[in-house]
Design an enzyme around this catalytic site. Structure first.
Site, PDB file in Angstrom:
ATOM      1  N   GLN A 167      -7.658   0.150   3.951  1.00  0.00           N
ATOM      2  CA  GLN A 167      -8.306  -0.534   5.001  1.00  0.00           C
ATOM      3  C   GLN A 167      -9.856  -1.001   4.687  1.00  0.00           C
ATOM      4  O   GLN A 167     -10.604  -1.806   5.346  1.00  0.00           O
ATOM      5  CB  GLN A 167      -8.685   0.463   6.370  1.00  0.00           C
ATOM      6  N   SER A 170      -3.988  -2.985  -0.682  1.00  0.00           N
ATOM      7  CA  SER A 170      -2.706  -3.718  -0.289  1.00  0.00           C
ATOM      8  C   SER A 170      -3.245  -5.171   0.213  1.00  0.00           C
ATOM      9  O   SER A 170      -4.502  -5.274   0.583  1.00  0.00           O
ATOM     10  CB  SER A 170      -2.235  -3.148   1.182  1.00  0.00           C
ATOM     11  N   ALA A 171      -2.475  -6.467   0.019  1.00  0.00           N
ATOM     12  CA  ALA A 171      -2.787  -7.602   0.081  1.00  0.00           C
ATOM     13  C   ALA A 171      -2.994  -8.064   1.503  1.00  0.00           C
ATOM     14  O   ALA A 171      -3.793  -8.723   1.989  1.00  0.00           O
ATOM     15  CB  ALA A 171      -1.916  -8.619  -0.481  1.00  0.00           C
ATOM     16  N   ASN A 187      -7.737   3.846   9.121  1.00  0.00           N
ATOM     17  CA  ASN A 187      -7.255   2.628   9.672  1.00  0.00           C
ATOM     18  C   ASN A 187      -7.371   2.834  11.278  1.00  0.00           C
ATOM     19  O   ASN A 187      -7.220   1.693  11.966  1.00  0.00           O
ATOM     20  CB  ASN A 187      -5.604   2.741   9.502  1.00  0.00           C
ATOM     21  N   THR A 198      11.247  -7.684 -12.017  1.00  0.00           N
ATOM     22  CA  THR A 198      10.508  -9.059 -12.157  1.00  0.00           C
ATOM     23  C   THR A 198       9.572  -9.395 -11.179  1.00  0.00           C
ATOM     24  O   THR A 198       9.757  -8.776  -9.838  1.00  0.00           O
ATOM     25  CB  THR A 198      11.686 -10.061 -12.101  1.00  0.00           C
ATOM     26  N   CYS A 207       4.277   5.068  17.062  1.00  0.00           N
ATOM     27  CA  CYS A 207       5.415   4.962  17.644  1.00  0.00           C
ATOM     28  C   CYS A 207       6.675   5.193  16.926  1.00  0.00           C
ATOM     29  O   CYS A 207       6.849   4.391  15.864  1.00  0.00           O
ATOM     30  CB  CYS A 207       5.566   3.604  18.352  1.00  0.00           C
ATOM     31  N   GLY A 257       0.841  -1.291  -0.115  1.00  0.00           N
ATOM     32  CA  GLY A 257       0.146   0.167  -0.009  1.00  0.00           C
ATOM     33  C   GLY A 257       0.881   1.312  -0.028  1.00  0.00           C
ATOM     34  O   GLY A 257       0.552   2.262  -0.804  1.00  0.00           O
TER      35      GLY A 257
HETATM   36  N1  PLP Z   1      -3.073   3.193   3.882  1.00  0.00           N
HETATM   37  C1  PLP Z   1      -3.747   2.711   4.872  1.00  0.00           C
HETATM   38  C2  PLP Z   1      -4.883   3.362   5.190  1.00  0.00           C
HETATM   39  C3  PLP Z   1      -3.109   1.789   5.732  1.00  0.00           C
HETATM   40  O1  PLP Z   1      -3.538   1.293   6.727  1.00  0.00           O
HETATM   41  C4  PLP Z   1      -1.753   1.101   5.471  1.00  0.00           C
HETATM   42  C5  PLP Z   1      -1.280   0.097   6.323  1.00  0.00           C
HETATM   43  O2  PLP Z   1      -1.381   0.373   7.635  1.00  0.00           O
HETATM   44  C6  PLP Z   1      -1.222   1.660   4.365  1.00  0.00           C
HETATM   45  C7  PLP Z   1      -1.801   2.373   3.437  1.00  0.00           C
HETATM   46  C8  PLP Z   1       0.327   1.054   3.772  1.00  0.00           C
HETATM   47  O3  PLP Z   1       0.000  -0.322   3.437  1.00  0.00           O
HETATM   48  P1  PLP Z   1       1.210  -1.426   3.336  1.00  0.00           P
HETATM   49  O4  PLP Z   1       1.606  -1.805   4.749  1.00  0.00           O
HETATM   50  O5  PLP Z   1       0.849  -2.421   2.490  1.00  0.00           O
HETATM   51  O6  PLP Z   1       2.537  -0.534   2.893  1.00  0.00           O
END
Ligand code: PLP
Length: 387
Positions: free
Chosen positions: A178, A198-199, A150, A237, A324, A71
């Site tokens: 999220q 994001s996976a 999040n 790749t 943190c 993400g």
């Molecule tokens: N965006 C949001 C709202 C998220 O909660 C997170 C991860 O906590 C990310 C982006 C980042 O994703 P990744 O952990 O796959 O880099």
């Protein structure tokens, strides 16, 4: 009874069995997906099958999906000066809501100093009037607004945001990391021009994400250059096993989303009823639409870092609603943007449920909460340092 109760699903999720199986099978596909021979074509098929799954999960065109390393990279790629639509004016400035993930607030390919912030209301929902004013104050902008937060789980009114952004000639990026598989997503009905996911938030592997574009969006250039992969938009790749795992996870997650959501809502209601038995408990964003699995709770005097350790000792994994960084716990930028009571800022704890959370898990969390808040009451009554 389980050894441990995991209530930190917004941080990351365990692998789904379907993901594990797809990844195990992909490990035996040895070809390079760019090779034309049979081994290469077998690897390519895995990628294209996963691309179809991801595209379907967000209602995007298959060819618009670009796989990234997660993400964070997806957001960095998406926040690109120069994005434009059908020969329109390219965006020259970046506006993000104050509650965006740090990977958006870092500004992507814009200078961070060029970032303009759109405030949120105390509910955590974007202030549409202020956004309209920021949009009117300059040239066409790229606006970044997440679909769901999040920390609080608050769902943003993305279609309304899209209407404002488009009326001002801008482009809308939606961080749906999220929201994926927790609420339905369709890039077109949201009005998003570019969307990121994001996976590892949906039972897939860590280190894989994707960008999806809506039809007609132009001006996205590769951040990682030096190869023609992903139609020249992300060189290197491909992570075939990771991508295959992402595809399997997203398929499984979206097919069980309806049932999971009903179950999680009921469990969360049980959790929040129990939490509110402690006087002074505040649950953030509880008056607005939220993800079905997320509770951000605080009690005056509670110190989140200590409470997280207390929960951990009770066998329960939760997280603090504060970041943190370099060993020092900072109050959450999300709660600060919401103008939360300073007495609550240090004590925010995020409890996030997932597809295998049970009633017994929730009850165990509540028992721990009663125990920990009892310690808190005693400590405050005798004037000890707050815990
Ligand atoms: N965006 C949001 C709202 C998220 O909660 C997170 C991860 O906590 C990310 C982006 C980042 O994703 P990744 O952990 O796959 O880099």
């Amino acid at each position: 009874m389980r050894d441990r109760v995991y209530l930190d699903w917004n941080a990351t999720t365990p692998l789904r069995p379907e993901t594990r199986a797809a990844m195990a099978a992909a490990f035996d596909v040895s070809g390079n997906p760019s090779s034309v021979h049979s081994e290469g074509r077998a690897a390519r098929r895995l990628i294209e099958d996963a691309r179809a799954a991801v595209a379907e999960a967000v209602g995007a065109d298959l060819r618009s999906v670009i796989f990234t390393s997660g993400g964070t990279e997806a957001n960095a790629l998406a926040l690109a000066p120069g994005l434009h639509r059908n020969g329109g004016e390219p965006v020259r400035r970046l506006i993000a809501s104050a509650v965006e993930h740090p990977s958006v607030l870092a500004g992507g390919q814009f200078a961070q100093s060029a970032l303009e912030i759109a405030p949120v209301l105390s509910s955590g929902v974007i202030d549409l009037e202020s956004l309209a004013a920021v949009l009117a104050s300059g040239p066409p902008a790229l606006v970044s607004v997440m679909l769901a937060n999040n920390e609080t789980g608050a769902i943003q009114p993305v279609p309304e945001v899209a209407a404002l952004v488009h009326a001002a000639g801008g482009i809308l990026h939606v961080d749906a990391v999220q929201a994926l598989s927790k609420i339905p997503i369709n890039i077109n009905s949201l009005g998003a021009d570019i969307l990121t996911i994001s996976a590892h938030k949906v039972g897939g592997p860590k280190g894989i994400g994707a960008v999806a574009l809506s039809t007609g969006l132009e001006g996205l250039h590769a951040l990682v250059r030096g190869g023609g992969q992903e139609q020249g938009r992300r060189a290197g790749t491909e992570n075939v096993t990771g991508i295959a795992g992402f595809g399997a996870a997203v398929r499984a997650a979206t097919s069980s989303m309806g049932a999971d959501s009903v179950r999680m809502k009921a469990l969360r209601a049980r959790l929040e009823t129990g939490l509110r038995n402690h006087p002074g408990t505040v649950i953030f964003s509880d008056a607005v639409a939220r993800l079905p699995n997320t509770t951000l709770v605080s009690v005056p005097g509670l110190k989140a870092e200590t409470a997280v350790i207390g929960f951990d000792l009770e066998g329960i994994a939760v997280s603090s609603g504060s970041a943190c960084s370099s060993g020092k716990v900072q109050p959450s930028h999300v709660l600060q943007a919401m103008n939360a009571d300073p007495a609550l800022l240090q004590g925010a704890i995020r409890l996030s449920l997932g597809w295998d959370t049970t009633e017994a898990d929730v009850d165990r969390c509540l028992e721990a909460w009663i125990k920990l808040s009892g310690v808190l009451r005693k400590a405050t009554a005798i004037g000890l340092e707050q815990f």
